[in-house]
Design an enzyme around this catalytic site. Sequence first.
Site, PDB file in Angstrom:
ATOM      1  N   CYS A 114     -11.648  61.752  23.297  1.00 53.40           N
ATOM      2  CA  CYS A 114     -11.033  61.252  22.074  1.00 53.40           C
ATOM      3  C   CYS A 114     -11.266  62.292  20.986  1.00 53.40           C
ATOM      4  O   CYS A 114     -12.331  62.890  20.921  1.00 53.40           O
ATOM      5  CB  CYS A 114     -11.697  59.928  21.695  1.00 53.40           C
ATOM      6  SG  CYS A 114     -11.156  59.246  20.120  1.00 53.40           S
ATOM      7  N   LEU A 115     -10.256  62.504  20.150  1.00 55.63           N
ATOM      8  CA  LEU A 115     -10.389  63.521  19.096  1.00 55.63           C
ATOM      9  C   LEU A 115     -11.519  63.185  18.117  1.00 55.63           C
ATOM     10  O   LEU A 115     -12.028  64.077  17.453  1.00 55.63           O
ATOM     11  CB  LEU A 115      -9.066  63.693  18.350  1.00 55.63           C
ATOM     12  CG  LEU A 115      -7.932  64.331  19.185  1.00 55.63           C
ATOM     13  CD1 LEU A 115      -6.628  64.305  18.410  1.00 55.63           C
ATOM     14  CD2 LEU A 115      -8.288  65.762  19.590  1.00 55.63           C
ATOM     15  N   GLY A 160      -2.979  61.783  21.734  1.00 54.16           N
ATOM     16  CA  GLY A 160      -2.676  60.709  20.804  1.00 54.16           C
ATOM     17  C   GLY A 160      -3.610  60.712  19.617  1.00 54.16           C
ATOM     18  O   GLY A 160      -4.695  61.301  19.667  1.00 54.16           O
ATOM     19  N   HIS A 214      -5.714  53.255  24.928  1.00 54.29           N
ATOM     20  CA  HIS A 214      -6.720  53.961  24.115  1.00 54.29           C
ATOM     21  C   HIS A 214      -6.354  53.877  22.627  1.00 54.29           C
ATOM     22  O   HIS A 214      -7.199  53.563  21.786  1.00 54.29           O
ATOM     23  CB  HIS A 214      -6.790  55.417  24.586  1.00 54.29           C
ATOM     24  CG  HIS A 214      -7.770  56.274  23.847  1.00 54.29           C
ATOM     25  ND1 HIS A 214      -8.824  56.912  24.467  1.00 54.29           N
ATOM     26  CD2 HIS A 214      -7.840  56.621  22.537  1.00 54.29           C
ATOM     27  CE1 HIS A 214      -9.516  57.583  23.552  1.00 54.29           C
ATOM     28  NE2 HIS A 214      -8.937  57.435  22.379  1.00 54.29           N
ATOM     29  N   GLU A 215      -5.077  54.121  22.322  1.00 50.24           N
ATOM     30  CA  GLU A 215      -4.653  54.146  20.915  1.00 50.24           C
ATOM     31  C   GLU A 215      -4.560  52.741  20.334  1.00 50.24           C
ATOM     32  O   GLU A 215      -4.920  52.534  19.171  1.00 50.24           O
ATOM     33  CB  GLU A 215      -3.321  54.891  20.764  1.00 50.24           C
ATOM     34  CG  GLU A 215      -3.332  56.341  21.238  1.00 50.24           C
ATOM     35  CD  GLU A 215      -4.442  57.191  20.616  1.00 50.24           C
ATOM     36  OE1 GLU A 215      -4.874  56.903  19.483  1.00 50.24           O
ATOM     37  OE2 GLU A 215      -4.888  58.146  21.278  1.00 50.24           O
ATOM     38  N   GLN A 237      -8.175  57.357  12.613  1.00 47.95           N
ATOM     39  CA  GLN A 237      -8.822  58.643  12.896  1.00 47.95           C
ATOM     40  C   GLN A 237      -8.620  59.659  11.773  1.00 47.95           C
ATOM     41  O   GLN A 237      -9.288  60.680  11.746  1.00 47.95           O
ATOM     42  CB  GLN A 237      -8.317  59.216  14.221  1.00 47.95           C
ATOM     43  CG  GLN A 237      -8.767  58.379  15.409  1.00 47.95           C
ATOM     44  CD  GLN A 237      -8.294  58.997  16.711  1.00 47.95           C
ATOM     45  OE1 GLN A 237      -7.172  58.769  17.122  1.00 47.95           O
ATOM     46  NE2 GLN A 237      -9.145  59.806  17.322  1.00 47.95           N
ATOM     47  N   HIS A 266      -7.889  51.686  19.107  1.00 49.29           N
ATOM     48  CA  HIS A 266      -8.297  52.241  17.804  1.00 49.29           C
ATOM     49  C   HIS A 266      -7.883  51.325  16.655  1.00 49.29           C
ATOM     50  O   HIS A 266      -8.565  51.239  15.640  1.00 49.29           O
ATOM     51  CB  HIS A 266      -7.667  53.619  17.571  1.00 49.29           C
ATOM     52  CG  HIS A 266      -8.447  54.769  18.143  1.00 49.29           C
ATOM     53  ND1 HIS A 266      -9.748  55.028  17.783  1.00 49.29           N
ATOM     54  CD2 HIS A 266      -8.102  55.733  19.029  1.00 49.29           C
ATOM     55  CE1 HIS A 266     -10.175  56.109  18.437  1.00 49.29           C
ATOM     56  NE2 HIS A 266      -9.198  56.549  19.202  1.00 49.29           N
TER      57      HIS A 266
END
Length: 192
Positions: free
Chosen positions: A94-95, A47, A138-139, A52, A142
């Site tokens: 996480c990216l 995701g 998680h998303e 991000q 953000h």
Amino acid sequence: MSVIKIVKYGDPVLRAKTKEVTKITSKIKKLISNMIDTMYAAGNGVGLAAPQIGESYKIFVIDIAKEGEPVNPCVFINPKIIKKSGAVVSYEGCLSFPDVYTSVRRYSDVIVKASDENGKPFTLEAKDGNLLARAIQHECDHLEGIVFIDHAINIDDAQEQLAKQGLPPINMDYILQEENLDEELKSKQENI
Ligand code: ZN
């Protein structure tokens, strides 16, 4: 479209409030397409949220297809978790935190309401602490300026992981108190 450089932990945009999307303009369409391209280019991400790539909008994309399966990008605009229950321990990365992985608390079941890339509303239920349920949380985080380490179960481990990758340490002000999830996790262990 384009692959955008992913913002790393420490950049204030990851803590910033995001704007609601009121209209699917060509700018928003381009942003979504860049998010999808960037997520796939990163390779190992399930995701990606708009902050991000430096854009403070309430949008994220998820693809939980396994390797070898056809790609299946799902777009969530203005998502809202309308129901959450149960608790699971989720081992996450996480990216925006390259090579940092630690265990965090999550709800096991969620129902999310959002709109797709055409502005069509949908409701989705994800259960049993599966990848989709955890990715949605998680998303969504953000979009509220929350990152996964704010849910860390073992702060020392998370600090160690961050230090190893040369990322800033945890600011304890952001650590979430999640007594209800802790209680659930404890009672689960006792039942085993
Ligand atoms: Zn993330």
